[in-house]
Design a protein around this motif. Sequence first.
Motif, PDB file in Angstrom:
ATOM      1  N   GLN A   1      49.941  27.146  56.933  1.00 35.06           N
ATOM      2  CA  GLN A   1      48.651  26.547  57.290  1.00 35.06           C
ATOM      3  C   GLN A   1      48.780  25.032  57.276  1.00 35.06           C
ATOM      4  OE1 GLN A   1      45.209  27.874  55.098  1.00 35.06           O
ATOM      5  NE2 GLN A   1      43.826  26.565  56.287  1.00 35.06           N
ATOM      6  N   LYS A   2      48.346  24.416  58.362  1.00 32.85           N
ATOM      7  CA  LYS A   2      48.542  22.980  58.498  1.00 32.85           C
ATOM      8  C   LYS A   2      47.275  22.191  58.194  1.00 32.85           C
ATOM      9  CE  LYS A   2      50.470  19.606  61.750  1.00 32.85           C
ATOM     10  NZ  LYS A   2      51.322  18.867  60.838  1.00 32.85           N
ATOM     11  N   ARG A   3      46.119  22.713  58.628  1.00 27.43           N
ATOM     12  CA  ARG A   3      44.881  21.944  58.457  1.00 27.43           C
ATOM     13  C   ARG A   3      43.872  22.694  57.607  1.00 27.43           C
ATOM     14  NH1 ARG A   3      42.577  19.388  63.672  1.00 27.43           N
ATOM     15  NH2 ARG A   3      42.167  21.540  64.259  1.00 27.43           N
ATOM     16  N   PHE A   4      43.125  21.947  56.808  1.00 26.62           N
ATOM     17  CA  PHE A   4      42.132  22.538  55.912  1.00 26.62           C
ATOM     18  C   PHE A   4      40.774  21.883  56.164  1.00 26.62           C
ATOM     19  CE2 PHE A   4      46.310  22.832  54.135  1.00 26.62           C
ATOM     20  CZ  PHE A   4      46.388  24.127  53.674  1.00 26.62           C
TER      21      PHE A   4
ATOM     22  N   PRO B   1      39.645  16.750  58.706  1.00 24.95           N
ATOM     23  CA  PRO B   1      40.704  17.655  58.246  1.00 24.95           C
ATOM     24  C   PRO B   1      41.612  17.045  57.174  1.00 24.95           C
ATOM     25  CG  PRO B   1      41.101  16.893  60.511  1.00 24.95           C
ATOM     26  CD  PRO B   1      39.765  16.380  60.119  1.00 24.95           C
TER      27      PRO B   1
ATOM     28  N   ARG C   1      48.543  19.041  56.251  1.00 21.85           N
ATOM     29  CA  ARG C   1      49.883  19.057  55.654  1.00 21.85           C
ATOM     30  C   ARG C   1      50.828  18.529  56.727  1.00 21.85           C
ATOM     31  NH1 ARG C   1      53.161  22.538  52.149  1.00 21.85           N
ATOM     32  NH2 ARG C   1      55.182  21.456  52.148  1.00 21.85           N
TER      33      ARG C   1
ATOM     34  N   TYR D   1      50.602  15.256  52.406  1.00 28.19           N
ATOM     35  CA  TYR D   1      49.303  15.589  52.992  1.00 28.19           C
ATOM     36  C   TYR D   1      48.615  14.305  53.427  1.00 28.19           C
ATOM     37  CZ  TYR D   1      49.582  20.200  50.767  1.00 28.19           C
ATOM     38  OH  TYR D   1      49.958  21.467  50.380  1.00 28.19           O
TER      39      TYR D   1
ATOM     40  N   LYS E   1      44.595  12.866  54.765  1.00 27.64           N
ATOM     41  CA  LYS E   1      43.194  13.101  55.088  1.00 27.64           C
ATOM     42  C   LYS E   1      42.942  12.318  56.362  1.00 27.64           C
ATOM     43  CE  LYS E   1      38.841  14.204  53.843  1.00 27.64           C
ATOM     44  NZ  LYS E   1      38.302  15.489  54.344  1.00 27.64           N
TER      45      LYS E   1
ATOM     46  N   LYS F   1      38.495  19.229  47.289  1.00 26.56           N
ATOM     47  CA  LYS F   1      38.273  20.654  47.588  1.00 26.56           C
ATOM     48  C   LYS F   1      39.341  21.187  48.537  1.00 26.56           C
ATOM     49  CE  LYS F   1      33.247  20.304  47.102  1.00 26.56           C
ATOM     50  NZ  LYS F   1      32.160  19.787  47.933  1.00 26.56           N
ATOM     51  N   GLN F   2      39.741  20.336  49.493  1.00 22.48           N
ATOM     52  CA  GLN F   2      40.716  20.804  50.481  1.00 22.48           C
ATOM     53  C   GLN F   2      42.107  20.980  49.862  1.00 22.48           C
ATOM     54  OE1 GLN F   2      39.420  17.532  52.991  1.00 22.48           O
ATOM     55  NE2 GLN F   2      39.133  18.932  54.717  1.00 22.48           N
TER      56      GLN F   2
ATOM     57  N   MET G   1      42.166  24.238  48.353  1.00 21.72           N
ATOM     58  CA  MET G   1      42.419  25.293  49.351  1.00 21.72           C
ATOM     59  C   MET G   1      43.903  25.398  49.655  1.00 21.72           C
ATOM     60  SD  MET G   1      39.330  24.334  51.981  1.00 21.72           S
ATOM     61  CE  MET G   1      39.642  25.570  53.209  1.00 21.72           C
ATOM     62  N   ALA G   2      44.587  24.248  49.629  1.00 20.14           N
ATOM     63  CA  ALA G   2      46.025  24.231  49.918  1.00 20.14           C
ATOM     64  C   ALA G   2      46.835  24.690  48.705  1.00 20.14           C
ATOM     65  CB  ALA G   2      46.458  22.821  50.338  1.00 20.14           C
TER      66      ALA G   2
END
Length: 438
Positions: free
Chosen positions: A3-6, A82, A85, A100, A102, A248-249, A252-253
């Motif tokens: 997964q690349k984007r959160f 987003p 990563r 990472y 932002k 928060k992101q 998720m990662a």
Amino acid sequence: MKQKRFFLEESQIPKQWYNIQAEMPNKPLPIKHPGTGAVMGPEDLYPIFAEECCRQELNQKDVWIDIPEKVREMYTYYRSTPLVRAYGLEEALDTPAHIYFKNESVSPVGSHKLNSALAQAYYLKQEGVTNVTTETGAGQWGAALSYAARLFGLEAAVYQVKISYQQKPYRRSMMQLFGAQVTASPSMSTRAGKDILTATPNHQGSLGTAISEAIELAQTTPNCKYSLGSVLSHVSLHQTVIGLEAEKQMEMAGEYPDEIYAAFGGGSNFSGIAFPFMRHTINEGRKTRYIAVEPTACPKLTKGKFDYDFGDEAGYTPLLPMYTLGHDFRPANIHAGGLRYHGAGVIVSQLLKDGLMEAMDVEQLDVFKAAELFAKSEGIIPAPESGHAIAGVIKRALECKKSGEKKVLLFNLSGHGLIDMTAYDEYLSGNMMNFPMK
Ligand SMILES: *Cc1c(COP(=O)(O)O)cnc(C)c1O
């Protein structure tokens, strides 16, 4: 699959900003009147800035400050931004570090600046102000404020640093397209500008000169206030929406950053990404490093001194306790116009003094080399300002390669560089120079 984007759900977009002042071990020193040297309270700033911003500026009590419903609604038009990563960059560097970023460049105007412009324009409108003035360097702040002013029905007048006005004509076009009046600074339209031009006829301008002119225009125009895009504590407050989302992101990662990097002009995007994480360092002793990356040509954090100084060239602003190169410092004409400012915000200055954060400086050519590698590996052309953060991260990721350290590195991509292509042209043609501080 990797997964690349959160992204966050709309309901997860922050409803409050984080006010680090309330939790700092040592509070920032008071700000002082430019003429008398007396300590200033919020009311003393009311004639210049939106009143709510003045209260936020000196609020050392409330940890959380509500984002007005209308501003939050406008945030949801482009947020969450987003968290990405950077697999491509990691691969290009062959580093064991996890990188990472932002991506604040996806805002409508292309940078993080809109996060504060929307809030400031909202408060001004609430107060019944009709006109707003400001300064801008590369034009990112000017573009953001011009757009925000348009949304809230305010008239905007922007003083743009002369060298940037010439180097980045399309940001001027953007501001004009949003309906703002744009003047190159120093200009003959203000007393401050005339004084500067009389003393130095070929003055190329600095954020310091543009701020003086914008404040003067605000003070001499009825129902007009001034708005600043960096440096001040309320601006940093508004930008914490970046780090609150990133927190928060990252969850998720499934990772937590060991080190956080951001380009440093006056401190707003650094504060935005760093403060929500620094909260856990202050309150829980979490060992995270926070690294501000500034240009070698304008090194207030690494080579400036901590002192009371003006925020502008003419000495109209309150005296601020900050790391500064002196308010008459004239930075070389590097392309990262947003970083050509002599001082640092009072909060970050105190944090640096207390060892809660670090600073490093990078040369212009290293910035563009880093930006080129980032563009080639991630497909995004970064703003020259953001290239500083990337240069800092790349340097660290290469150290990790040598040592085998699996650090998690997070940086803020504060803006894109699609309107800075003249700078890239200069880099590609081999005509770009470094500007070590004289
Ligand atoms: C203005 C700007 C900066 C520098 O300002 P800070 O207040 O230090 O964040 C960095 N990057 C971009 C894209 C900018 O527009």
